[in-house]
Design a protein around this motif. Structure first.
Motif, mmCIF file in Angstrom:
data_model
loop_
_atom_site.group_PDB
_atom_site.id
_atom_site.type_symbol
_atom_site.label_atom_id
_atom_site.label_comp_id
_atom_site.label_asym_id
_atom_site.label_seq_id
_atom_site.Cartn_x
_atom_site.Cartn_y
_atom_site.Cartn_z
ATOM 1 N N SER A 42 -7.134 30.655 9.705
ATOM 2 C CA SER A 42 -6.363 29.572 9.107
ATOM 3 C C SER A 42 -7.130 28.919 7.956
ATOM 4 C CB SER A 42 -6.029 28.530 10.177
ATOM 5 O OG SER A 42 -5.370 27.418 9.619
ATOM 6 N N ALA A 43 -8.420 28.638 8.179
ATOM 7 C CA ALA A 43 -9.231 27.997 7.139
ATOM 8 C C ALA A 43 -9.369 28.895 5.917
ATOM 9 C CB ALA A 43 -10.607 27.647 7.693
ATOM 10 N N ALA A 44 -9.659 30.183 6.139
ATOM 11 C CA ALA A 44 -9.840 31.108 5.021
ATOM 12 C C ALA A 44 -8.543 31.328 4.276
ATOM 13 C CB ALA A 44 -10.395 32.434 5.534
ATOM 14 N N ALA A 45 -7.423 31.445 5.011
ATOM 15 C CA ALA A 45 -6.128 31.675 4.367
ATOM 16 C C ALA A 45 -5.754 30.506 3.476
ATOM 17 C CB ALA A 45 -5.055 31.913 5.425
ATOM 18 N N ARG B 123 -5.449 31.227 -0.569
ATOM 19 C CA ARG B 123 -4.102 31.040 -1.106
ATOM 20 C C ARG B 123 -4.152 30.365 -2.474
ATOM 21 N NH1 ARG B 123 -2.236 27.963 2.705
ATOM 22 N NH2 ARG B 123 -1.741 29.732 4.071
ATOM 23 N N HIS B 124 -5.161 29.506 -2.672
ATOM 24 C CA HIS B 124 -5.284 28.770 -3.922
ATOM 25 C C HIS B 124 -6.362 29.340 -4.838
ATOM 26 C CE1 HIS B 124 -3.558 25.861 -0.990
ATOM 27 N NE2 HIS B 124 -2.772 25.578 -2.002
ATOM 28 N N ASP B 125 -7.031 30.386 -4.393
ATOM 29 C CA ASP B 125 -8.135 30.953 -5.169
ATOM 30 C C ASP B 125 -8.075 32.471 -5.068
ATOM 31 O OD1 ASP B 125 -10.457 31.686 -6.431
ATOM 32 O OD2 ASP B 125 -11.751 30.322 -5.316
ATOM 33 N N PRO B 126 -7.692 33.154 -6.135
ATOM 34 C CA PRO B 126 -7.534 34.606 -6.074
ATOM 35 C C PRO B 126 -8.859 35.369 -6.012
ATOM 36 C CG PRO B 126 -7.204 33.842 -8.325
ATOM 37 C CD PRO B 126 -7.351 32.611 -7.469
#
Length: 423
Positions: free
Chosen positions: A11-14, A18-21
């Motif tokens: 959850s934390a990594a996603a 999500r905001h950093d490619p």
């Protein structure tokens, strides 16, 4: 948070990716076994000697847990788009494992990650643990760089340091690596051992440079509490160097390496050819991206979280390799958790690159620097001799002040038996 499992980490990594490619990843694999307990090593202070020297049968539970952890988190991170750039196996001594154990461990990593983007795969070793069948197994698995823990080429210094090898073993190890096709390797040394004279250190460099290593690491001696050597210093069984002697020892190392054509690309890291640089070190200290650490004693930074499986919780790791025993989301409330990250970056050519720092930690470096803790910490570095240069994109320490500031800070804050007055 004191622990984190796969659900929370995912959850934390996603949320971050999500905001950093930019989904770069470093892999670290920890092998907590050695032949001997070195007198200077800070990693082994809480490790029972018997466990440190486990044989193949006794290691089985740990390696099973390690492979379980890799098989769990590899696909999760791959599914989020992470692609490994560098991999480092350390310890301990990974080459304590048998060729079969090394091969099985490498197969687990390959099955769990897409390694097609990997730029460098390094493995630590010691001269006495390096055999042709181990090197061959690693080479066939894809390892292209080795790091040899030498520390000294003085027979006397090796004995008082608790090392299990001799100078001739180092020569044999270097010859073996080259014969097996591994031409990129590092030799680790320590400067400023208590009681070691400059002449003795110079003789180590005479023998080292005759081996023509492509990469040399030199670490100023650090007297970590509870190590044998630190306790000997406290009891006055051996004599501590003062700051001036510690600096002279490192500067002798600089002089000898520069005269031989090496240049320092990060504090303590020396090469002639940039192709032989330690890409794992560059990745880590340059704040390039996230890293996942597997094993008891390994550290990770994923999704703006600092994660550990703590050394002292070895048995807990065996029972629950799916969980990290320590998890902390970087925040301005506990800026001290960022000390190692900032300090490492300041030892590099680029320093703290603000955008990289933000991507890695989720925090503005300017906000971190304005905390009382970091204002004091940077003031201490300045008092230790550091000079800083700031641009709109980065804060760096001027290269000619890095070693003196580092050693002075070490003398004041970490050197057991050395008072500020003596430093």
């Amino acid at each position: 948070m004191t622990a984190m499992g796969p659900g929370e980490l995912l959850s934390a990594a996603a949320d971050v990716v999500r905001h950093d490619p930019d989904k770069r990843l470093a892999i670290y694999v920890h092998v907590p076994f050695c032949l001997s307990k070195c007198h200077f090593c800070d990693w082994v202070v809480d490790i029972p000697v018997r466990r440190l020297r486990y044989d193949e049968e006794e290691r089985r539970d740990y390696l099973d847990a390690l492979r379980t952890q890799i098989r769990l988190y590899g696909p999760l991170l791959t599914g989020l788009g992470y692609r490994p750039e560098v991999m480092y196996w350390g310890g301990g001594t990974p080459t304590r494992l048998t060729p079969r154990e090394l091969t099985h461990l490498a197969e687990t990593v390959r099955e769990s990650f897409d390694l097609s983007t990997l730029r460098q795969w390094s493995v630590e070793t010691t001269p006495n643990d390096l055999t042709e069948d181990r090197v061959t197994a690693l080479r066939e698995a894809g390892v292209d760089r080795m790091s040899i823990g030498v520390q000294s080429l003085s027979e006397y210094q090796l004995r008082v340091s608790g090392r299990a090898h001799g100078p001739d073993d180092v020569t044999r190890a270097v010859e073996l690596l080259r014969a097996c096709g591994i031409d990129n390797f590092n030799v680790d040394l320590i400067s400023g051992f208590p009681g070691e004279t400059l002449d003795a250190l110079g003789e180590t460099f005479d023998r080292l440079l005759a081996l023509d290593p492509p990469h040399v690491s030199v670490y100023p001696y650090r007297a970590t509490p509870k190590t044998v050597m630190a306790m000997q210093l406290t009891r006055r069984q051996i004599e501590a160097h003062d700051r001036t002697a510690m600096t002279r020892a490192y500067e002798l190392s600089m002089e000898r390496l520069r005269a031989a054509g090496y240049h320092e690309y990060c504090h303590g890291y020396w090469v002639r050819d940039p192709a032989h640089e330690d890409q794992d070190g560059n990745y880590k200290y340059d704040l390039t991206g996230d890293k996942i650490g597997f094993g008891s004693g390994a550290e990770s930074i994923i999704g703006h979280h600092l994660l550990w499986n703590e050394n002292r919780k070895y048995d807990e790791y065996l029972g629950h390799p799916d969980r990290f025993t320590f998890a902390h989301r970087f925040s301005l409330d506990e800026p001290s958790r960022l000390t190692a990250t900032v300090g490492g970056a300041l030892m590099t050519r680029k320093g703290v690159v603000f955008e990289r720092f933000r991507r890695l930690t989720g925090l503005s470096f300017h906000d971190v620097r304005d905390t009382p803790y970091f204002r004091r910490w940077l003031t201490v570095l300045t008092d230790c001799g550091a000079r800083f240069t700031e641009t709109p994109t980065a804060l760096r320490m001027e290269s000619d002040t890095i070693h003196r500031a580092y050693i002075t800070h070490l003398a004041y804050t970490m050197y057991s038996g050395l008072t500020p007055e003596r430093a």
